[in-house]
Design a protein around this motif. Structure first.
Motif, PDB file in Angstrom:
ATOM      1  N   PHE A  85       9.677 -19.889 -70.008  1.00  0.00           N
ATOM      2  CA  PHE A  85      10.205 -19.340 -71.251  1.00  0.00           C
ATOM      3  C   PHE A  85      11.354 -18.374 -71.008  1.00  0.00           C
ATOM      4  O   PHE A  85      12.302 -18.312 -71.802  1.00  0.00           O
TER       5      PHE A  85
ATOM      6  N   LYS B  78      14.385 -20.658 -70.180  1.00  0.00           N
ATOM      7  CA  LYS B  78      14.938 -21.350 -71.338  1.00  0.00           C
ATOM      8  C   LYS B  78      15.725 -20.408 -72.238  1.00  0.00           C
ATOM      9  O   LYS B  78      16.705 -20.810 -72.870  1.00  0.00           O
ATOM     10  N   THR B  79      15.312 -19.147 -72.291  1.00  0.00           N
ATOM     11  CA  THR B  79      16.081 -18.168 -73.052  1.00  0.00           C
ATOM     12  C   THR B  79      17.497 -18.049 -72.501  1.00  0.00           C
ATOM     13  O   THR B  79      18.469 -17.948 -73.258  1.00  0.00           O
TER      14      THR B  79
ATOM     15  N   ASP C 102      11.802 -31.397 -73.466  1.00  0.00           N
ATOM     16  CA  ASP C 102      11.374 -30.065 -73.885  1.00  0.00           C
ATOM     17  C   ASP C 102      12.577 -29.205 -74.261  1.00  0.00           C
ATOM     18  O   ASP C 102      12.612 -28.560 -75.319  1.00  0.00           O
ATOM     19  N   GLU C 103      13.577 -29.193 -73.394  1.00  0.00           N
ATOM     20  CA  GLU C 103      14.768 -28.387 -73.633  1.00  0.00           C
ATOM     21  C   GLU C 103      15.560 -28.911 -74.835  1.00  0.00           C
ATOM     22  O   GLU C 103      16.097 -28.135 -75.637  1.00  0.00           O
TER      23      GLU C 103
ATOM     24  N   GLU D  40      13.598 -27.980 -78.100  1.00  0.00           N
ATOM     25  CA  GLU D  40      13.666 -26.546 -78.367  1.00  0.00           C
ATOM     26  C   GLU D  40      15.017 -26.187 -78.983  1.00  0.00           C
ATOM     27  O   GLU D  40      15.090 -25.429 -79.958  1.00  0.00           O
ATOM     28  N   ALA D  41      16.099 -26.735 -78.428  1.00  0.00           N
ATOM     29  CA  ALA D  41      17.423 -26.468 -78.977  1.00  0.00           C
ATOM     30  C   ALA D  41      17.534 -27.000 -80.401  1.00  0.00           C
ATOM     31  O   ALA D  41      18.078 -26.326 -81.296  1.00  0.00           O
TER      32      ALA D  41
ATOM     33  N   THR E 149      15.162 -27.378 -82.578  1.00  0.00           N
ATOM     34  CA  THR E 149      14.379 -26.516 -83.467  1.00  0.00           C
ATOM     35  C   THR E 149      15.134 -25.230 -83.785  1.00  0.00           C
ATOM     36  O   THR E 149      15.153 -24.770 -84.932  1.00  0.00           O
ATOM     37  N   LEU E 150      15.771 -24.654 -82.787  1.00  0.00           N
ATOM     38  CA  LEU E 150      16.526 -23.411 -83.004  1.00  0.00           C
ATOM     39  C   LEU E 150      17.701 -23.634 -83.952  1.00  0.00           C
ATOM     40  O   LEU E 150      17.990 -22.786 -84.808  1.00  0.00           O
TER      41      LEU E 150
ATOM     42  N   LYS F 249      18.160 -20.291 -86.117  1.00  0.00           N
ATOM     43  CA  LYS F 249      18.089 -19.238 -85.106  1.00  0.00           C
ATOM     44  C   LYS F 249      19.374 -19.177 -84.288  1.00  0.00           C
ATOM     45  O   LYS F 249      19.750 -18.124 -83.784  1.00  0.00           O
TER      46      LYS F 249
END
Length: 280
Positions: A167, A170-171, A191-192, A195-196, A198-199, A204
């Motif tokens: 985590f 990834k930040t 996964d990466e 996540e992008a 979703t942001l 976000k």
């Protein structure tokens, strides 16, 4: 001969050539040039796995300090990195394959366009992208993760950091990148990617292009998103447009460049609007 100056990075001589391993410098988990073998560890599992004795009750509060230190080290090392693009893809891709060649071409094209290249620092696609950037006097960055089966940071990384926690790592990918380009990969790449997505979908992060390179590989996923997620109302039709699918290195870089230009134009408009308010 005077050393060349890389964009946003340290001076280097003989751009595009493999450096001497004796030039490796370390500062905690940070690597500057060349390869370092990561200590075999699985800090995420130790943090998340609560089975066994109850001593985790006493150790987890202290582990927070280690997590904090990863963020501090990452923020400190990457604070002055120029505009950058993260390239994701499989560590299992062999040198000499078409996908490796595409990663190398992407790294080179991004460097020529003035972007630093960030990867997970490993072999395969990641190595190809780092190599392409390095060979074209670009700034090549690797954000590694300590895993039992990983081989450490690849030799084309100029600035490398080994993380214990996914985590935290990834930040850093999101915070210091202006775009993601995803080549064919496995669970880590997916996964990466998601996540992008979703942001961006949730606001976000804004104006953040996500490029999927390789229509044959990604076509099935895009079709499933359209025919299942959209049709069943799990996402809106407009969400599909957050993804750009291409087989062209030039188009992938163009998407990134146009997004960056739009960001800069928007920033100028906002600055002008603030000046008008101040004058009024």
């Amino acid at each position: 001969m005077a050393p060349e100056k890389t964009p946003g990075g340290p001076a280097r001589s003989g751009a595009g050539k493999r450096g001497n391993t004796s030039s490796i410098k370390h500062r905690g988990p940070i690597q500057l040039r060349r390869e370092r073998k990561a200590e075999v560890a699985n800090a995420d599992r130790r943090l998340l796995d609560q089975r066994g004795p109850s001593d985790w009750v006493h150790t987890d509060p202290w582990r927070v300090l280690r997590i904090q230190s990863e963020f501090i080290e990452g923020f400190g090392a990457l604070a002055e990195v120029p505009r950058a693009v993260t390239v994701f893809g499989s560590a299992r891709t062999a040198d000499g394959s078409t996908e490796y060649a595409h990663a190398r071409e992407l790294g080179a094209a991004l460097a020529r366009a003035g972007f630093a290249v960030i990867t997970g620092g490993g072999p395969g696609i990641m190595e190809g992208a780092n190599r392409g950037a390095s060979e074209n006097a670009g700034y090549s960055i690797g954000l590694g993760i300590e895993l039992p089966f990983e081989q450490g940071l690849n030799e084309w990384v100029d600035l490398g950091i080994n993380f214990r926690y996914f985590f935290a790592r990834k930040t850093m990918f999101v915070k210091y990148s202006q775009a993601f380009i995803c080549l064919p990969g496995g669970f880590g790449t997916l996964d990466e990617l998601f996540e992008a997505l979703t942001l961006v979908q949730t606001g976000k992060i804004t104006r953040f292009p996500i490029v999927l390179f390789g229509s044959r590989f990604w076509g099935g996923l895009i079709e499933w998103i359209r025919t299942t997620l959209v049709e069943e109302g799990k996402i809106s039709a407009a969400d599909v447009d957050l993804l750009h699918v291409t087989d062209s290195v030039e188009e992938a870089v163009r998407v990134v460049v146009e997004s960056q230009e739009a960001d800069e134009a928007a920033a100028l408009r906002e600055a002008a609007a603030r000046e008008e308010v101040d004058e009024w």
